[in-house]
Design a protein around this motif. Structure first.
Motif, PDB file in Angstrom:
ATOM      1  N   GLY A 116       5.928   0.863 -11.147  1.00 47.38           N
ATOM      2  CA  GLY A 116       6.418   0.139  -9.985  1.00 47.38           C
ATOM      3  C   GLY A 116       5.971  -1.315  -9.999  1.00 47.38           C
ATOM      4  N   CYS A 117       4.721  -1.552 -10.426  1.00 53.06           N
ATOM      5  CA  CYS A 117       4.223  -2.925 -10.530  1.00 53.06           C
ATOM      6  C   CYS A 117       5.012  -3.731 -11.554  1.00 53.06           C
ATOM      7  N   VAL A 118       5.300  -3.103 -12.698  1.00 53.92           N
ATOM      8  CA  VAL A 118       6.043  -3.785 -13.763  1.00 53.92           C
ATOM      9  C   VAL A 118       7.449  -4.152 -13.282  1.00 53.92           C
ATOM     10  N   ILE A 119       8.121  -3.207 -12.609  1.00 54.09           N
ATOM     11  CA  ILE A 119       9.478  -3.462 -12.119  1.00 54.09           C
ATOM     12  C   ILE A 119       9.471  -4.559 -11.062  1.00 54.09           C
ATOM     13  N   THR A 124      -4.838   0.395  -1.446  1.00 50.14           N
ATOM     14  CA  THR A 124      -5.722  -0.177  -2.452  1.00 50.14           C
ATOM     15  C   THR A 124      -5.498  -1.673  -2.590  1.00 50.14           C
ATOM     16  N   VAL A 125      -6.453  -2.334  -3.224  1.00 52.15           N
ATOM     17  CA  VAL A 125      -6.363  -3.774  -3.448  1.00 52.15           C
ATOM     18  C   VAL A 125      -5.136  -4.119  -4.288  1.00 52.15           C
ATOM     19  N   GLY A 126      -4.898  -3.348  -5.354  1.00 52.37           N
ATOM     20  CA  GLY A 126      -3.778  -3.621  -6.241  1.00 52.37           C
ATOM     21  C   GLY A 126      -2.438  -3.480  -5.550  1.00 52.37           C
ATOM     22  N   LYS A 127      -2.270  -2.395  -4.780  1.00 51.71           N
ATOM     23  CA  LYS A 127      -1.005  -2.186  -4.070  1.00 51.71           C
ATOM     24  C   LYS A 127      -0.790  -3.259  -3.010  1.00 51.71           C
ATOM     25  N   ALA A 128      -1.855  -3.631  -2.309  1.00 50.57           N
ATOM     26  CA  ALA A 128      -1.733  -4.677  -1.290  1.00 50.57           C
ATOM     27  C   ALA A 128      -1.303  -5.993  -1.928  1.00 50.57           C
ATOM     28  N   GLY A 129      -1.870  -6.297  -3.092  1.00 53.65           N
ATOM     29  CA  GLY A 129      -1.516  -7.534  -3.778  1.00 53.65           C
ATOM     30  C   GLY A 129      -0.066  -7.574  -4.209  1.00 53.65           C
ATOM     31  N   PHE A 130       0.417  -6.479  -4.758  1.00 50.64           N
ATOM     32  CA  PHE A 130       1.799  -6.450  -5.234  1.00 50.64           C
ATOM     33  C   PHE A 130       2.806  -6.422  -4.088  1.00 50.64           C
ATOM     34  N   VAL A 167      13.117  -0.675  -5.833  1.00 49.25           N
ATOM     35  CA  VAL A 167      12.762   0.421  -6.742  1.00 49.25           C
ATOM     36  C   VAL A 167      11.273   0.378  -7.052  1.00 49.25           C
ATOM     37  N   GLY A 168      10.777  -0.823  -7.342  1.00 47.93           N
ATOM     38  CA  GLY A 168       9.352  -0.968  -7.632  1.00 47.93           C
ATOM     39  C   GLY A 168       8.494  -0.562  -6.452  1.00 47.93           C
TER      40      GLY A 168
END
Length: 319
Positions: free
Chosen positions: A298-301, A122-128, A161-162
């Motif tokens: 995971g994004c927050v961490i 996804t776009v969000g996972k790729a960005g992070f 971990v994230g």
């Protein structure tokens, strides 16, 4: 140079670049529905180079006018020719072309892995995941004889971990797209360090133009061999390609080169990593791509690791 004081102009350039890149993840994802990864990167890079040509022309004309005005303001005397002869020339063509080619190769490698990875995540996972360069950059600094404090290692553990929460699916499997984007994060780290080395030695706009030309040529070679791009498909995807070419390449990467000049690469990478947050928001608003509670955690961490990785910068001893 005091790396703790970043000029406001540099910060705004890097922040604007991060914003443009965050939205560009959506354009890259949509564009892949019509053309192949190499074709997309090749066309947008060549567009980015073409966009900067008139900018270079305007800057050269304004520079010539200001130089002429300065020359006309010098009173005629026997000392005038010697003053003109010693005018400083801060840049040379060797550093410009060597830096542009090096940046172009690094950008080609990084953007190719990113473009292939976006096909499978996804776009969000790729960005992070791309934002992992915020931790990778200071780690590579170890091999460049730069100290790495315990804060960096703590940030690495938190980022891992994230990444686990964000990427690892049921059965301890990891998606192909996640692996490709993670490789892309490492390559973008090298790109940041290459820019850090060459940006003080060359004009930012010229350096950016050359890197896009190199990246575009390198991308179009496998595109013509493997993907056989058609003009009709490229025209169908004109909007995402145009945004990626004009804004993401022509504008954002130039802002990165200008903003990184004489700025610590780790500090610069923190601001640039905000593209990950913007990509999540853009994917949610424009593509309705939502993350689960586990993925959000995971994004927050990971973002906490991004912030933690910068703390040692405030504790550097003055030399």
């Amino acid at each position: 140079m005091n790396s703790q004081r970043m000029p406001l102009k540099n910060s705004l350039c890097l922040l604007l670049a991060a914003t443009i890149w965050g939205i560009a993840f959506v354009a890259q994802s949509v564009g892949m529905e019509y053309v192949g990864p190499f074709t997309f990167n090749g066309v947008r890079s060549l567009i980015g180079a073409a966009v900067l040509v008139p900018v270079l022309f305007i800057l050269n004309r304004s520079g010539n006018k200001s130089s002429a005005a300065t020359d006309s303001a010098i009173p005629e005397s026997s000392s005038a020719p010697s003053e003109k002869a010693v005018s400083p020339t801060p840049y040379n063509s060797r550093d410009l072309w060597l830096g542009g080619i090096a940046c172009g190769f690094a950008l080609f490698a990084a953007s190719s892995f990113q473009q292939f990875g976006i096909q499978y995540t996804t776009v969000g996972k790729a960005g992070f995941i791309t934002a992992c360069y915020i931790v990778i950059v200071p780690i590579i600094g170890i091999f460049l004889k730069k100290k790495c404090s315990p804060f960096i290692w703590a940030a690495v553990v938190m980022a891992l971990v994230g990444l686990y929460l964000l990427c690892i699916t049921d059965g301890f499997s990891i998606g192909l797209g996640d692996i490709l984007v993670l490789v892309c994060a490492f390559l973008f780290s090298l790109h940041i360090l290459v820019i850090d080395y060459f940006s003080p030695k060359a004009d930012g706009v010229k350096l950016s133009c050359i890197q896009f030309l190199v990246c575009g040529i390198l991308s179009m070679i496998p595109a013509l061999i493997l993907e056989h791009p058609q003009i009709s498909s490229i025209l169908t995807a004109w909007l995402p390609i145009l945004y990626a070419g004009v804004m993401s390449c022509g504008v954002a990467y130039t802002l990165q080169i200008v903003g990184q000049k004489n700025v610590n690469p780790t500090v610069a990478s923190l601001i640039l990593s905000l593209e990950s947050c913007i990509s999540v928001l853009a994917g949610w608003v424009l593509l309705d791509q939502k993350l689960s509670i586990k993925e959000l955690l995971g994004c927050v961490i990971m973002f906490a690791a991004i912030i933690l990785a910068q703390l040692p910068e405030k504790e550097k001893d003055n030399k």
